[in-house]
Design an enzyme around this catalytic site. Structure first.
Site, PDB file in Angstrom:
ATOM      1  N   ASP A  95       0.910  -1.169   0.106  1.00 39.36           N
ATOM      2  CA  ASP A  95       0.086  -0.008   0.028  1.00 39.36           C
ATOM      3  C   ASP A  95       0.826   1.335   0.011  1.00 39.36           C
ATOM      4  O   ASP A  95       1.911   1.140   0.179  1.00 39.36           O
ATOM      5  CB  ASP A  95      -0.895   0.019   1.203  1.00 39.36           C
ATOM      6  CG  ASP A  95      -0.230  -0.372   2.456  1.00 39.36           C
ATOM      7  OD1 ASP A  95       0.915  -0.680   2.513  1.00 39.36           O
ATOM      8  OD2 ASP A  95      -0.996  -1.106   3.275  1.00 39.36           O
ATOM      9  N   ASN A 136      -7.265  -3.160  13.844  1.00 36.09           N
ATOM     10  CA  ASN A 136      -8.622  -3.249  13.570  1.00 36.09           C
ATOM     11  C   ASN A 136      -8.991  -4.511  12.502  1.00 36.09           C
ATOM     12  O   ASN A 136     -10.115  -4.661  12.097  1.00 36.09           O
ATOM     13  CB  ASN A 136      -9.432  -2.084  12.743  1.00 36.09           C
ATOM     14  CG  ASN A 136      -8.632  -1.484  11.534  1.00 36.09           C
ATOM     15  OD1 ASN A 136      -7.781  -2.331  10.865  1.00 36.09           O
ATOM     16  ND2 ASN A 136      -9.052  -0.465  11.131  1.00 36.09           N
ATOM     17  N   HIS A 156      -7.126  -4.795   9.721  1.00 43.82           N
ATOM     18  CA  HIS A 156      -7.066  -4.706   8.388  1.00 43.82           C
ATOM     19  C   HIS A 156      -5.727  -5.300   7.762  1.00 43.82           C
ATOM     20  O   HIS A 156      -4.848  -5.589   8.664  1.00 43.82           O
ATOM     21  CB  HIS A 156      -6.841  -3.174   7.850  1.00 43.82           C
ATOM     22  CG  HIS A 156      -5.730  -2.342   8.516  1.00 43.82           C
ATOM     23  ND1 HIS A 156      -5.689  -0.938   8.534  1.00 43.82           N
ATOM     24  CD2 HIS A 156      -4.433  -2.807   8.679  1.00 43.82           C
ATOM     25  CE1 HIS A 156      -4.662  -0.787   9.148  1.00 43.82           C
ATOM     26  NE2 HIS A 156      -3.674  -1.600   9.223  1.00 43.82           N
ATOM     27  N   GLU A 176      -9.559  -2.146   5.122  1.00 43.58           N
ATOM     28  CA  GLU A 176     -10.126  -1.764   6.223  1.00 43.58           C
ATOM     29  C   GLU A 176     -11.395  -2.510   6.412  1.00 43.58           C
ATOM     30  O   GLU A 176     -11.972  -3.143   5.661  1.00 43.58           O
ATOM     31  CB  GLU A 176     -10.562  -0.365   6.315  1.00 43.58           C
ATOM     32  CG  GLU A 176      -9.341   0.542   6.067  1.00 43.58           C
ATOM     33  CD  GLU A 176      -8.466   0.808   7.395  1.00 43.58           C
ATOM     34  OE1 GLU A 176      -8.374   0.174   8.149  1.00 43.58           O
ATOM     35  OE2 GLU A 176      -7.850   1.937   7.270  1.00 43.58           O
TER      36      GLU A 176
HETATM   37  C1  F6R Z   1       1.594  -1.706   6.193  1.00 47.49           C
HETATM   38  C2  F6R Z   1       0.090  -2.390   6.108  1.00 47.49           C
HETATM   39  C3  F6R Z   1      -0.572  -2.335   7.515  1.00 47.49           C
HETATM   40  C4  F6R Z   1       0.205  -2.954   8.718  1.00 47.49           C
HETATM   41  C5  F6R Z   1      -0.534  -2.939   9.969  1.00 47.49           C
HETATM   42  C6  F6R Z   1       0.291  -3.077  11.113  1.00 47.49           C
HETATM   43  O1  F6R Z   1       2.247  -1.701   4.898  1.00 47.49           O
HETATM   44  O2  F6R Z   1      -0.310  -2.511   5.127  1.00 47.49           O
HETATM   45  O3  F6R Z   1      -1.525  -3.290   7.234  1.00 47.49           O
HETATM   46  O4  F6R Z   1       1.007  -4.061   8.475  1.00 47.49           O
HETATM   47  O5  F6R Z   1      -1.337  -1.689  10.056  1.00 47.49           O
HETATM   48  O6  F6R Z   1       1.128  -2.179  11.256  1.00 47.49           O
HETATM   49  P1  F6R Z   1       2.488  -2.368  12.314  1.00 47.49           P
HETATM   50  O7  F6R Z   1       3.258  -3.222  11.821  1.00 47.49           O
HETATM   51  O8  F6R Z   1       3.199  -0.896  12.350  1.00 47.49           O
HETATM   52  O9  F6R Z   1       1.839  -2.635  13.804  1.00 47.49           O
END
Ligand code: F6R
Length: 263
Positions: free
Chosen positions: A75, A150, A152, A157
């Site tokens: 992303d 959440n 995702h 989301e």
């Molecule tokens: C990052 C992404 C997100 C993260 C998720 C966890 O490219 O797509 O889905 O993997 O938000 O974030 P962290 O690793 O910072 O807890």
């Protein structure tokens, strides 16, 4: 490392996150040695940092070369000026790309490059092009994933469907809160992003998911035990043919089997 799988999604408990980071980095390195032109799906955030540190080490010692590999990130934010310090491109460059022998032209993020304005039509075209680029590269051999609090995966989301593809999404409040620190306040966090879809992620031949820390304990439990639905997109990982989830004790602390200390 202990298997705590209830078979809904193969899950491994590690005593330290470094243990999981080494296992996943070793797997990626073996893949790239066996198939130098491997296509890797990458993530940003706190979760994959140690895996990247290990890969950098393997490249520095010439144990593994990434020179023929291709990468696709999950992303990227929309509506940031090119080169913005909060962008995932800049983060990837600083954290990984600058330290590996990857060919810069084969490091892909779903981003609008400088020449393109951030309007919706352009972003949709970039999304469609990203999907076809992944396909043209032969598909993702291995995708690294973190899970948002959440549920995702990527920026899919809650509400994202099982068959979603790369597209423009609106970021949820919790996602923007979690990103606030990198932007010096929530008001500066973009409201839109481009993300690979759930189906794009599930098309990867292997998926390796990592979750560390007490703040991931609820979502780890939900990923394994909630009904499979759009309400918690990480539940869609269950049933993938080659997925594994690595959790430390804190992230596993809401799993009954761990709470009762049977592992
Ligand atoms: C990052 C992404 C997100 C993260 C998720 C966890 O490219 O797509 O889905 O993997 O938000 O974030 P962290 O690793 O910072 O807890």
């Amino acid at each position: 490392m202990k298997s705590i799988s209830n078979s809904s999604l193969p899950t491994f408990l590690v005593e330290t996150r470094e243990e999981a980071e080494r296992v996943v980095a070793d797997e990626i390195a073996s893949l790239v040695r066996a198939k130098p032109e491997a296509v890797l799906g990458l993530a940003t955030g706190n979760t994959p940092i140690g895996v990247y540190r290990e890969l950098i080490q393997k490249c520095a010692t010439r144990e593994t070369s990434f020179a023929r590999a291709t990468t696709f990130n999950l992303d990227e934010y929309l509506d940031l000026p090119p080169g913005h310090a909060g962008s995932f491109r800049v983060w990837m460059q600083r954290t990984l790309f600058a330290h590996l022998d990857l060919a810069p032209e084969r490091t892909n993020l779903p981003e609008l490059d400088g020449a393109v304005s951030g309007n919706a039509i352009d972003a949709h075209a970039v999304a469609a092009h990203y999907e076809s680029s992944i396909r043209a590269a032969g598909g993702l051999d291995l995708q690294i994933l973190g899970i948002g609090r959440n549920g995702h995966i990527g920026f899919n989301e809650p509400g994202s469907s099982r068959d979603s593809r790369t597209r423009v999404v609106q970021l949820h409040a919790t996602t923007r809160e979690d990103a606030a620190r990198s932007f010096g306040g929530i008001e500066a966090v973009p409201v839109r992003a481009l993300t690979m879809g759930v189906a794009t992620i599930l098309d990867a031949r292997r998926i390796r998911v990592l979750a560390f820390g007490a703040h991931k304990s609820a979502i780890v439990r939900r990923t394994l035990f909630d009904d499979v639905s759009s309400e918690c997109p990480s539940t869609f990982l269950r049933g993938h043919a080659d997925v594994a989830l690595y959790v430390d004790r804190e992230a596993a602390s809401e799993l009954d089997v761990v709470r009762r200390s049977r592992v």
